[in-house]
Design a protein around this motif. Structure first.
Motif, PDB file in Angstrom:
ATOM      1  N   LYS A   1      20.409  53.132  44.706  1.00 17.74           N
ATOM      2  CA  LYS A   1      20.736  51.972  43.966  1.00 17.74           C
ATOM      3  C   LYS A   1      20.748  51.127  44.915  1.00 17.74           C
ATOM      4  O   LYS A   1      19.698  51.381  46.185  1.00 17.74           O
ATOM      5  CB  LYS A   1      22.216  52.733  44.309  1.00 17.74           C
ATOM      6  CG  LYS A   1      23.073  54.297  43.860  1.00 17.74           C
ATOM      7  CD  LYS A   1      23.045  54.208  42.425  1.00 17.74           C
ATOM      8  CE  LYS A   1      23.488  55.742  41.439  1.00 17.74           C
ATOM      9  NZ  LYS A   1      25.510  54.849  42.044  1.00 17.74           N
TER      10      LYS A   1
ATOM     11  N   ALA B   1      22.123  41.380  42.558  1.00 16.93           N
ATOM     12  CA  ALA B   1      23.234  42.440  41.951  1.00 16.93           C
ATOM     13  C   ALA B   1      22.787  43.788  42.811  1.00 16.93           C
ATOM     14  O   ALA B   1      22.282  43.809  43.589  1.00 16.93           O
ATOM     15  CB  ALA B   1      22.859  42.961  40.101  1.00 16.93           C
ATOM     16  N   CYS B   2      24.071  44.403  43.136  1.00 19.36           N
ATOM     17  CA  CYS B   2      24.073  45.081  44.093  1.00 19.36           C
ATOM     18  C   CYS B   2      25.327  46.390  44.408  1.00 19.36           C
ATOM     19  O   CYS B   2      26.067  45.878  43.138  1.00 19.36           O
ATOM     20  CB  CYS B   2      23.887  44.844  45.539  1.00 19.36           C
ATOM     21  SG  CYS B   2      25.091  44.476  46.132  1.00 19.36           S
ATOM     22  N   ASP B   3      25.092  48.072  44.089  1.00 16.98           N
ATOM     23  CA  ASP B   3      26.003  48.537  44.254  1.00 16.98           C
ATOM     24  C   ASP B   3      27.089  49.166  45.256  1.00 16.98           C
ATOM     25  O   ASP B   3      27.596  49.235  45.130  1.00 16.98           O
ATOM     26  CB  ASP B   3      25.222  49.741  43.743  1.00 16.98           C
ATOM     27  CG  ASP B   3      24.226  50.140  42.709  1.00 16.98           C
ATOM     28  OD1 ASP B   3      24.931  50.346  41.496  1.00 16.98           O
ATOM     29  OD2 ASP B   3      22.638  50.448  42.983  1.00 16.98           O
TER      30      ASP B   3
ATOM     31  N   HIS C   1      26.594  58.068  45.462  1.00 18.44           N
ATOM     32  CA  HIS C   1      26.475  59.263  44.847  1.00 18.44           C
ATOM     33  C   HIS C   1      27.828  60.540  45.037  1.00 18.44           C
ATOM     34  O   HIS C   1      27.625  61.450  44.978  1.00 18.44           O
ATOM     35  CB  HIS C   1      25.150  59.771  45.645  1.00 18.44           C
ATOM     36  CG  HIS C   1      24.381  58.729  45.668  1.00 18.44           C
ATOM     37  ND1 HIS C   1      23.323  58.733  44.293  1.00 18.44           N
ATOM     38  CD2 HIS C   1      23.382  58.561  46.160  1.00 18.44           C
ATOM     39  CE1 HIS C   1      22.483  57.617  44.928  1.00 18.44           C
ATOM     40  NE2 HIS C   1      22.375  57.928  46.158  1.00 18.44           N
TER      41      HIS C   1
ATOM     42  N   ARG D   1      33.205  41.121  43.004  1.00 22.07           N
ATOM     43  CA  ARG D   1      33.257  42.762  42.427  1.00 22.07           C
ATOM     44  C   ARG D   1      32.661  42.360  40.715  1.00 22.07           C
ATOM     45  O   ARG D   1      33.119  41.594  40.012  1.00 22.07           O
ATOM     46  CB  ARG D   1      34.488  43.288  42.335  1.00 22.07           C
ATOM     47  CG  ARG D   1      34.351  43.547  44.101  1.00 22.07           C
ATOM     48  CD  ARG D   1      35.781  44.843  44.329  1.00 22.07           C
ATOM     49  NE  ARG D   1      34.882  45.667  44.086  1.00 22.07           N
ATOM     50  CZ  ARG D   1      35.969  47.055  43.541  1.00 22.07           C
ATOM     51  NH1 ARG D   1      37.065  47.055  44.592  1.00 22.07           N
ATOM     52  NH2 ARG D   1      35.399  48.548  44.261  1.00 22.07           N
ATOM     53  N   THR D   2      32.275  43.803  40.475  1.00 24.45           N
ATOM     54  CA  THR D   2      31.311  43.628  39.369  1.00 24.45           C
ATOM     55  C   THR D   2      32.297  45.155  38.755  1.00 24.45           C
ATOM     56  O   THR D   2      32.890  45.945  39.585  1.00 24.45           O
ATOM     57  CB  THR D   2      30.566  43.216  38.141  1.00 24.45           C
ATOM     58  OG1 THR D   2      30.028  44.245  39.280  1.00 24.45           O
ATOM     59  CG2 THR D   2      29.844  41.853  38.876  1.00 24.45           C
ATOM     60  N   ARG D   3      31.910  45.257  37.574  1.00 17.63           N
ATOM     61  CA  ARG D   3      32.951  46.929  36.662  1.00 17.63           C
ATOM     62  C   ARG D   3      31.387  48.143  37.174  1.00 17.63           C
ATOM     63  O   ARG D   3      32.394  48.725  37.608  1.00 17.63           O
ATOM     64  CB  ARG D   3      32.597  46.618  35.098  1.00 17.63           C
ATOM     65  CG  ARG D   3      33.232  46.352  35.083  1.00 17.63           C
ATOM     66  CD  ARG D   3      33.716  46.555  33.170  1.00 17.63           C
ATOM     67  NE  ARG D   3      32.735  45.891  32.398  1.00 17.63           N
ATOM     68  CZ  ARG D   3      32.752  47.230  31.510  1.00 17.63           C
ATOM     69  NH1 ARG D   3      33.459  47.101  30.877  1.00 17.63           N
ATOM     70  NH2 ARG D   3      31.338  46.309  30.131  1.00 17.63           N
ATOM     71  N   ARG D   4      30.464  47.439  37.844  1.00 18.67           N
ATOM     72  CA  ARG D   4      29.562  48.308  38.818  1.00 18.67           C
ATOM     73  C   ARG D   4      28.843  48.030  39.719  1.00 18.67           C
ATOM     74  O   ARG D   4      28.401  48.693  40.434  1.00 18.67           O
ATOM     75  CB  ARG D   4      27.885  47.742  37.260  1.00 18.67           C
ATOM     76  CG  ARG D   4      27.973  48.289  36.015  1.00 18.67           C
ATOM     77  CD  ARG D   4      27.043  48.454  34.982  1.00 18.67           C
ATOM     78  NE  ARG D   4      26.587  48.859  33.901  1.00 18.67           N
ATOM     79  CZ  ARG D   4      25.542  49.810  33.346  1.00 18.67           C
ATOM     80  NH1 ARG D   4      24.719  49.041  33.805  1.00 18.67           N
ATOM     81  NH2 ARG D   4      25.745  49.457  31.835  1.00 18.67           N
ATOM     82  N   GLY D   5      29.025  46.892  40.181  1.00 20.74           N
ATOM     83  CA  GLY D   5      29.049  47.292  41.944  1.00 20.74           C
ATOM     84  C   GLY D   5      30.004  45.494  42.510  1.00 20.74           C
ATOM     85  O   GLY D   5      30.640  44.855  42.239  1.00 20.74           O
TER      86      GLY D   5
ATOM     87  N   THR E   1      28.347  41.363  42.593  1.00 16.33           N
ATOM     88  CA  THR E   1      27.124  40.412  42.878  1.00 16.33           C
ATOM     89  C   THR E   1      27.126  39.171  43.596  1.00 16.33           C
ATOM     90  O   THR E   1      28.638  39.056  44.339  1.00 16.33           O
ATOM     91  CB  THR E   1      27.432  39.611  41.533  1.00 16.33           C
ATOM     92  OG1 THR E   1      28.216  39.015  41.139  1.00 16.33           O
ATOM     93  CG2 THR E   1      26.948  39.912  40.252  1.00 16.33           C
TER      94      THR E   1
END
Length: 273
Positions: free
Chosen positions: A3, A98-100, A262, A83-87, A89
Motif C-alpha cells: 500500500k 493518492a495514498c492509502d 492490512h 478523503r476518497t473511497r479508497r484512501g 488525495t
C-alpha cells in the motif's frame, strides 16, 4: 500487496516511520519542506549513539537512510487532504498525490492565520496559485507572499491576472458578495481571489475535521488521530520536542499504519480456507 503511505514531514518522526514501513514492504513517499527544528539545531547531545552531532548532519543521515531503504523523498508543501473511497488525495503544489494512509509528521506548524482567512478558504481564498490561478484569468487578485520560494507562483499570476503583491499580512479578510475585501492599515481593496502563499498550512485548513488541542494533534497510544487512516507523530503531537521521542513515535505510528492497512487481510485469508 503493498500500500502507499504518504508521510508529510521529513524530520526524525517521518524518517523513522518510513524506514519501518519499508521493512514491512509498503510504498512510502516523504513530502518535506525545509530542514525543520532539527536541521537548525547547532548541536544535539542527547540522541543515543549519535552524540555531539550537528542537527543538520543528523537530519541528512536520517533522510539518506530512509531513501536508501526505498522511500521516495519529495520536496513540497501539503496544502489540503481529502478523503476518497479508497484512501486519500493530498494536494502538494499543483499535484494530487493518492495514498492509502497519511502520517502527519511536519513538526510544530505555528501559522498565524489572517483574521477571516479560515472562513474564506475555497470561497475566495486559495493557497495554490498554479492550481486556481486560471480560474481568475484577467481578473483582479492579490498575492500575499509570507515567505521565500514563491517567485514562480507570483510570476504565474502576473502572467494571467491583474495582481497586487503584498509581502506583509493584511489586517483582515472578509467577504462582500462574491468578492474578498482585503484590509490593510491604509485601505480596503476588493479582489476576486486572495492567494496566500506561505511555507506552512494550518492544521485547521489542511484537514478541517482533525481534532487538535492547543495547536497539537490529538492521538491515541497507537498515534492514530480521530480520522481513520490519518496518523501523527513527533512534535506535531505536542511537547516535549525531542528527536528521540519523535523517532519512537514515528516507529509506533508505522507499526499502527501497517496494521491498519492490512487489518482485513487475515479475515479475508480465513474466509477463503
Amino acid at each position: 500487496m503493498a500500500k502507499h503511505v504518504l508521510i508529510i514531514g521529513g524530520g526524525p518522526a517521518g524518517c523513522s516511520a518510513a524506514m519501518t514501513l519499508r521493512l514491512r514492504g509498503e510504498d512510502v513517499t516523504i513530502l518535506y519542506s525545509g530542514e525543520g527544528a532539527l536541521g537548525r539545531a547547532k548541536r544535539v547531545d542527547n540522541y543515543p549513539g549519535l552524540a555531539q552531532m550537528r542537527g543538520g548532519e543528523m537530519l541528512s543521515a536520517f533522510r539518506r537512510q530512509a531513501e536508501e531503504m526505498g522511500a521516495a523523498l519529495r520536496p513540497g508543501v501539503a496544502r489540503y487532504i481529502q478523503r476518497t473511497r479508497r484512501g486519500f488525495t493530498v494536494l502538494a503544489g499543483e499535484d494530487m498525490i493518492a495514498c492509502d494512509a497519511v502520517l502527519l509528521a511536519s513538526g510544530v506548524a505555528r501559522v498565524n492565520l489572517i483574521p477571516g482567512e479560515e472562513a474564506l478558504v475555497g470561497r475566495g481564498v486559495s493557497y495554490c496559485a498554479t492550481c486556481d490561478g486560471m480560474l481568475y484569468r484577467d481578473r483582479p487578485v492579490a498575492a500575499v507572499v509570507l515567505g521565500a520560494g514563491f517567485d514562480e507562483d507570483v510570476r504565474f499570476l502576473q502572467g494571467i491576472c491583474q495582481v497586487d503583491v503584498l509581502t506583509r499580512p493584511p489586517r483582515a479578510l472578509r467577504a462582500e458578495g462574491e468578492r474578498v475585501i482585503l484590509s490593510t492599515a491604509d485601505s480596503d481593496t476588493a479582489y476576486d481571489c486572495v492567494f496566500i502563499l506561505r511555507p506552512a498550512v494550518a492544521l485547521t485548513t489542511l484537514l478541517p475535521a482533525l481534532e487538535t488541542a492547543d495547536g497539537a494533534v490529538r492521538v491515541d497510544a497507537d498515534m492514530q488521530t480521530n480520522i481513520p487512516g490519518v496518523f501523527a507523530a513527533g512534535d506535531i503531537t505536542g511537547a516535549p520536542y525531542q528527536a528521540a521521542r519523535a523517532v519512537g513515535q514515528g516507529n509506533t505510528a508505522a507499526l499502527s499504519i501497517a496494521r491498519f492497512l492490512h487489518q482485513g487481510d487475515a479475515i479475508n485469508h480465513e474466509s477463503t480456507n
